[in-house]
Design a protein around this motif. Structure first.
Motif, PDB file in Angstrom:
ATOM      1  N   ALA A  11     -41.761  33.117-104.737  1.00 51.80           N
ATOM      2  CA  ALA A  11     -40.727  33.550-103.793  1.00 51.80           C
ATOM      3  C   ALA A  11     -40.017  34.803-104.313  1.00 51.80           C
ATOM      4  N   GLU A  12     -39.746  34.844-105.614  1.00 52.44           N
ATOM      5  CA  GLU A  12     -39.122  36.026-106.206  1.00 52.44           C
ATOM      6  C   GLU A  12     -40.042  37.238-106.074  1.00 52.44           C
ATOM      7  N   GLU A  13     -41.333  37.033-106.273  1.00 58.03           N
ATOM      8  CA  GLU A  13     -42.304  38.122-106.107  1.00 58.03           C
ATOM      9  C   GLU A  13     -42.330  38.593-104.648  1.00 58.03           C
ATOM     10  N   ALA A  14     -42.269  37.666-103.703  1.00 54.86           N
ATOM     11  CA  ALA A  14     -42.254  38.019-102.276  1.00 54.86           C
ATOM     12  C   ALA A  14     -41.037  38.883-101.955  1.00 54.86           C
ATOM     13  N   VAL A  15     -39.889  38.500-102.468  1.00 55.22           N
ATOM     14  CA  VAL A  15     -38.669  39.279-102.239  1.00 55.22           C
ATOM     15  C   VAL A  15     -38.814  40.664-102.860  1.00 55.22           C
ATOM     16  N   ARG A  16     -39.372  40.736-104.064  1.00 60.66           N
ATOM     17  CA  ARG A  16     -39.575  42.042-104.724  1.00 60.66           C
ATOM     18  C   ARG A  16     -40.461  42.944-103.866  1.00 60.66           C
ATOM     19  N   ILE A  17     -41.541  42.377-103.316  1.00 61.54           N
ATOM     20  CA  ILE A  17     -42.451  43.157-102.467  1.00 61.54           C
ATOM     21  C   ILE A  17     -41.734  43.624-101.206  1.00 61.54           C
ATOM     22  N   LEU A  18     -40.943  42.738-100.595  1.00 66.53           N
ATOM     23  CA  LEU A  18     -40.213  43.112 -99.383  1.00 66.53           C
ATOM     24  C   LEU A  18     -39.196  44.214 -99.640  1.00 66.53           C
ATOM     25  N   LEU A  19     -38.490  44.126-100.764  1.00 68.78           N
ATOM     26  CA  LEU A  19     -37.443  45.097-101.049  1.00 68.78           C
ATOM     27  C   LEU A  19     -37.982  46.399-101.618  1.00 68.78           C
ATOM     28  N   ASN A  20     -39.139  46.343-102.279  1.00 73.40           N
ATOM     29  CA  ASN A  20     -39.762  47.534-102.877  1.00 73.40           C
ATOM     30  C   ASN A  20     -41.235  47.556-102.510  1.00 73.40           C
ATOM     31  N   PRO A  21     -41.544  47.851-101.246  1.00 74.77           N
ATOM     32  CA  PRO A  21     -42.947  47.821-100.820  1.00 74.77           C
ATOM     33  C   PRO A  21     -43.803  48.777-101.646  1.00 74.77           C
ATOM     34  N   PRO A  22     -44.976  48.295-102.066  1.00 73.77           N
ATOM     35  CA  PRO A  22     -45.856  49.168-102.849  1.00 73.77           C
ATOM     36  C   PRO A  22     -46.443  50.288-101.986  1.00 73.77           C
ATOM     37  N   HIS A  23     -46.500  51.455-102.527  1.00 75.28           N
ATOM     38  CA  HIS A  23     -47.120  52.618-101.880  1.00 75.28           C
ATOM     39  C   HIS A  23     -48.126  53.191-102.869  1.00 75.28           C
ATOM     40  N   LEU A  24     -49.396  52.831-102.712  1.00 73.81           N
ATOM     41  CA  LEU A  24     -50.426  53.237-103.659  1.00 73.81           C
ATOM     42  C   LEU A  24     -50.975  54.617-103.317  1.00 73.81           C
ATOM     43  N   THR A  25     -51.216  55.414-104.340  1.00 75.66           N
ATOM     44  CA  THR A  25     -51.906  56.682-104.146  1.00 75.66           C
ATOM     45  C   THR A  25     -53.379  56.373-103.862  1.00 75.66           C
ATOM     46  N   GLU A  26     -54.128  57.378-103.462  1.00 81.53           N
ATOM     47  CA  GLU A  26     -55.567  57.170-103.225  1.00 81.53           C
ATOM     48  C   GLU A  26     -56.267  56.689-104.489  1.00 81.53           C
ATOM     49  N   ASP A  27     -55.915  57.278-105.633  1.00 82.55           N
ATOM     50  CA  ASP A  27     -56.524  56.859-106.900  1.00 82.55           C
ATOM     51  C   ASP A  27     -56.160  55.411-107.240  1.00 82.55           C
ATOM     52  N   GLU A  28     -54.894  55.048-107.018  1.00 82.86           N
ATOM     53  CA  GLU A  28     -54.469  53.669-107.281  1.00 82.86           C
ATOM     54  C   GLU A  28     -55.170  52.687-106.339  1.00 82.86           C
ATOM     55  N   GLN A  29     -55.340  53.103-105.078  1.00 86.79           N
ATOM     56  CA  GLN A  29     -56.064  52.241-104.130  1.00 86.79           C
ATOM     57  C   GLN A  29     -57.510  52.060-104.552  1.00 86.79           C
ATOM     58  N   ALA A  30     -58.154  53.139-104.972  1.00 83.73           N
ATOM     59  CA  ALA A  30     -59.548  53.054-105.410  1.00 83.73           C
ATOM     60  C   ALA A  30     -59.669  52.126-106.622  1.00 83.73           C
ATOM     61  N   ALA A  31     -58.731  52.233-107.558  1.00 78.47           N
ATOM     62  CA  ALA A  31     -58.748  51.364-108.738  1.00 78.47           C
ATOM     63  C   ALA A  31     -58.501  49.913-108.339  1.00 78.47           C
ATOM     64  N   ALA A  32     -57.594  49.691-107.390  1.00 76.67           N
ATOM     65  CA  ALA A  32     -57.299  48.329-106.935  1.00 76.67           C
ATOM     66  C   ALA A  32     -58.497  47.717-106.210  1.00 76.67           C
ATOM     67  N   ILE A  33     -59.203  48.508-105.431  1.00 70.45           N
ATOM     68  CA  ILE A  33     -60.404  48.010-104.736  1.00 70.45           C
ATOM     69  C   ILE A  33     -61.481  47.672-105.765  1.00 70.45           C
ATOM     70  N   ALA A  34     -61.666  48.532-106.762  1.00 72.83           N
ATOM     71  CA  ALA A  34     -62.648  48.242-107.814  1.00 72.83           C
ATOM     72  C   ALA A  34     -62.286  46.946-108.539  1.00 72.83           C
ATOM     73  N   GLU A  35     -60.996  46.728-108.800  1.00 72.15           N
ATOM     74  CA  GLU A  35     -60.555  45.491-109.444  1.00 72.15           C
ATOM     75  C   GLU A  35     -60.766  44.292-108.523  1.00 72.15           C
ATOM     76  N   ALA A  36     -60.553  44.470-107.237  1.00 73.47           N
ATOM     77  CA  ALA A  36     -60.782  43.382-106.276  1.00 73.47           C
ATOM     78  C   ALA A  36     -62.260  42.980-106.260  1.00 73.47           C
ATOM     79  N   ILE A  37     -63.134  43.959-106.287  1.00 70.71           N
ATOM     80  CA  ILE A  37     -64.579  43.681-106.316  1.00 70.71           C
ATOM     81  C   ILE A  37     -64.944  42.950-107.606  1.00 70.71           C
ATOM     82  N   ARG A  38     -64.410  43.438-108.734  1.00 70.89           N
ATOM     83  CA  ARG A  38     -64.697  42.799-110.013  1.00 70.89           C
ATOM     84  C   ARG A  38     -64.196  41.353-110.033  1.00 70.89           C
ATOM     85  N   ALA A  39     -62.940  41.145-109.622  1.00 70.48           N
ATOM     86  CA  ALA A  39     -62.346  39.802-109.646  1.00 70.48           C
ATOM     87  C   ALA A  39     -63.078  38.857-108.693  1.00 70.48           C
TER      88      ALA A  39
END
Length: 172
Positions: A133-161
């Motif tokens: 719940a604390e993490e949910a509130v953090r996300i709501l109050l500070n929405p993540p805004h990923l750069t293209e490079d950060e998105q590409a890295a996150a997608i690669a991590e999603a595929i790996r995981a």
């Protein structure tokens, strides 16, 4: 459980899973207009009504040979994306789910939101924890805004995981 983020106009929207299985909506994260807090509501307690449901979409045909958990999660991500497109006034959101949105992001189609950074993984038996719940509130109050490079890295991590989960039989 009661958390106090900044006052906001929170909206409860339930996924299409509740359209298919209404018993899944017995517990919901609710916003208390008087207390400006988020809390879990059980059936029988007075909680704000759900305002809407995400649309019900069909699974992508190109995923028919994938693990059913990946197909389900990817569809849920598209359903959330479709709802968000219908509601451009939404500036912040978080998905609370017992499915790991890495699975959806690992097969993400163009136009589907990148869900993992906007999600909190819940426990299928214990629901949302105070830490979640604390993490949910953090996300709501500070929405993540990923750069293209950060998105590409996150997608690669999603595929790996996701691949690691498939190899270890951990997607269920």
């Amino acid at each position: 459980m009661h958390l106090q983020p900044n006052p906001c106009a929170a909206m409860n929207t339930c996924s299409s899973a509740c359209n298919r299985h209404p018993h899944l909506c017995d517990r919901t994260l609710a916003h208390d207009d008087d207390m400006h807090g988020l809390h879990l509501c059980d059936s029988g307690r007075e909680c704000p009504q759900l305002r809407e449901f995400t649309p019900v979409l069909k699974p992508r045909p190109d995923l028919e040979k994938h693990d059913p958990a990946i197909v389900w999660c990817e569809r849920r991500a598209r359903e959330i994306g479709a709802w968000l497109k219908q509601h451009p006034e939404v500036t912040s959101y978080v998905a609370l789910d017992d499915l790991d949105f890495n699975w959806a992001d690992s097969v993400r189609a163009v136009g589907t939101p990148h869900m993992k950074p906007r999600s909190v993984l819940t426990n299928a038996q214990h629901c949302l924890t105070e830490v979640g719940a604390e993490e949910a509130v953090r996300i709501l109050l500070n929405p993540p805004h990923l750069t293209e490079d950060e998105q590409a890295a996150a997608i690669a991590e999603a595929i790996r995981a996701t691949n690691e989960g498939l190899m270890n039989g951990e997607l269920r």
